[in-house]
Write an enzyme that holds these catalytic residues in place. Structure first.
Site, PDB file in Angstrom:
ATOM      1  N   ARG A  75       0.706  -1.288   0.004  1.00  0.00           N
ATOM      2  CA  ARG A  75       0.021   0.049   0.096  1.00  0.00           C
ATOM      3  C   ARG A  75       0.930   1.159   0.061  1.00  0.00           C
ATOM      4  NH1 ARG A  75      -2.489  -3.595   3.033  1.00  0.00           N
ATOM      5  NH2 ARG A  75      -1.583  -2.950   4.997  1.00  0.00           N
ATOM      6  N   GLU A 112       5.790  -9.885  15.083  1.00  0.00           N
ATOM      7  CA  GLU A 112       5.264 -10.458  16.096  1.00  0.00           C
ATOM      8  C   GLU A 112       5.624 -11.921  16.335  1.00  0.00           C
ATOM      9  OE1 GLU A 112       0.965  -9.590  16.756  1.00  0.00           O
ATOM     10  OE2 GLU A 112       1.050 -10.329  18.982  1.00  0.00           O
TER      11      GLU A 112
END
Ligand code: AMP
Length: 187
Positions: A75, A112
């Site tokens: 994006r 993560e």
């Protein structure tokens, strides 16, 4: 001659960051449970908001100030490419590993769970290039910090790192280690 900047004839009035924020759609549990995905497609679909976002992301600069706008897969490309034409600068993609066809430098960063790798073409920037680095969203900062490291590995000088959205509670700024940051909408 009519001055082209700071407002172009296509953007009669600048949207405020609050108007951009209103258009951002929160999608709970995408792409996995617990993630609140910030969907920027309604911003892109609105001509005034999209071009206004580009005006705000490039506000500090005039054509000639920036040599390359570096955009982060995927994006980030949308905003970085538009910013590049606005500033009459080149556009350089930082892509996920394995996507760029020529020789690359790669940079690993922590997610993560696990890690990811992004890449830049070895000849994408000249040493000393003045760079505006752009992505859609700053979360933990791992992606943007890895991209910034790649730019600097090629000798690029980062003038600013721009984001449409910053999730400030994730402290991504810290990973960017003092590089100048502009984020339009902060949560
Ligand atoms: P990070 O490396 O944690 O700063 O993550 C930033 C990258 O992940 C950006 O390229 C974003 O497009 C994407 N991203 C992370 N969290 C979100 C979110 N909540 N909504 C949309 N995109 C996200």
């Amino acid at each position: 001659m009519t001055p082209r900047y700071p407002t172009s004839p296509m953007t009669p009035s600048h949207p405020t960051p609050a108007e951009i924020e209103k258009a951002i759609r929160n999608v709970p549990d995408f792409p996995k449970p617990g993630i609140q995905f910030k969907d920027i497609t309604p911003v892109l679909a609105d001509a005034r908001l999209f071009s206004g976002a580009i005006d705000l992301l490039t506000e500090k600069f005039r054509p000639g100030d920036v040599d390359a706008v570096v955009g982060i897969d995927a994006r980030g490309f949308i905003f970085a490419a538009a910013a590049a034409t606005h500033l009459h600068a080149g556009f350089v993609p930082v892509r996920k590993k394995g996507k760029l066809p020529y020789q690359t430098h790669e940079q690993d960063y922590a997610l993560e769970y696990g890690h990811a790798t992004i890449a830049i073409h070895v000849d994408a920037l000249h040493p000393g290039s003045r760079v505006l680095l752009i992505d859609d969203l700053l979360a933990t900062g791992g992606t943007a910090a890895a991209a910034a490291d790649l730019v600097e590995k090629l000798g690029g000088k980062i003038l600013e790192v721009g984001f449409l959205i910053e999730l400030s509670f994730l402290n991504g700024r810290e990973k960017l280690k003092g590089r100048p940051i502009r984020s339009l909408v902060v949560y």
